[in-house]
Design a protein around this motif. Sequence first.
Motif: not given
Length: 435
Positions: A35-38, A254-256, A273-278, A284-286
């Motif tokens: 969306r902006d930087a990769a 940052g997020t997503d 699990m990392s996605a769940g913590h984040a 927001h999604p990781l």
Amino acid sequence: MRAWERPEIVSVPGESGAPWLHDTKTDSLVLAQPRDAARLYVCGITPYDATHIGHANTYLAFDTLQRVWIDAGFRVHYAQNVTDVDDPLLERASATGVNWRDLAESQVDLFRTDMQALGIIPPNDFVAVTEVIDEVAAAVALLQQAGLAYPVPTDDAIAGADGTIAADLYFDIQAAEASTDWTLGDESNLDPVSMLRLFAERGGDPDRAGKRDRLDPLLWKAARAGEPVWESPVGAGRPGWHIECSVIALKELGTDFTVQGGGSDLIFPHHDMSAGHAEALSGHPLAGVYSHTGMVAYRGEKMSKSLGNLVLVSRLRAQNFDPRAIRLALLARHYRTDWEWTAALLDEAVARLSAWSAAFGAASLGTVAVNASEGAASTATPGSAAALVDALRLALRHDLDTPQALQLIDDAVASELDDVALVNQAISALLGVAL
């Protein structure tokens, strides 16, 4: 923490675009369109027994992804962690009688050297877990305040500096699922039986008494005798595995963010699990895409530290194998496949490097112009180098199809092309092999 020197990446004439990449979460090809930087996060090493070919295979895959983005004109922000305090590292340090910090430092240095030799683009943020202990502890405290973390009594814990004996803290999966859009298994698509098996095999403790769910992961390990310890708002201790990457990724990217990457052995439980913590921390999604590399075997077994069947990049380099050949040997297999390393693969790569160098290397530049001036010697019309580069770009944009890219160049070796310099530039920029 410092990374390593960035390789030169030349600009190649022509146009490209964002790649299509396999997403583990949806089991489909998706457009990895920034969306902006990769923004890319790839899980780093636990620094012991570095750097084996399995490591190199993973970091080369995401190096290729970065090169495709860069070629398309995107700015890349890449973050990678180093798990420089963890049970396996501490166990190795104890078994060898080496201080755990010294072991970690020496292995990270070796990893840097190997990555630079292979021409891997370094992360913008190369972050050791020991550098973010305060941030991890603060995140665990937030989860506890939100009712998403709970204590489990710990018989062998010791008192911190204030005399308080803390408990281990665990992530409450059911509470997180109820309060966020995250669901355990979203990233891995595994059934409960498989999750339980892999959780036990990959550092989890499903049989720990006092847990609310057998799959609840450790967030904070209370202080134990003889182990590293940090004072924190959640008691004296050290971080659990998954929360470390969540915190580092959120802090740096940052997020997503665009892509979460790593080996396929990290899909569950680590990335789930990392996605769940984040998501529990940020709402927001990781990441948008979850991308994973296949496993590399050796002598019939998955290459692993526990089996002791590691092929180390440093040892191959010490045997005077050209790092470019090592790189080509890895690129010859698609990043998502499971495959077996053999000496024959490296021999093939050495031969390929020799053929490419003769056809497109520095010594070959200008030969097309010379040959073209000798009209009586050949009536063939030189092929289009630009068309070859377009085909290379198309192959790499299609799920990083490096075997197809290598085959295209192999086929061109025997061809007369109108711009050898352009092919040389493309091989350097897109495949990271300077001829």
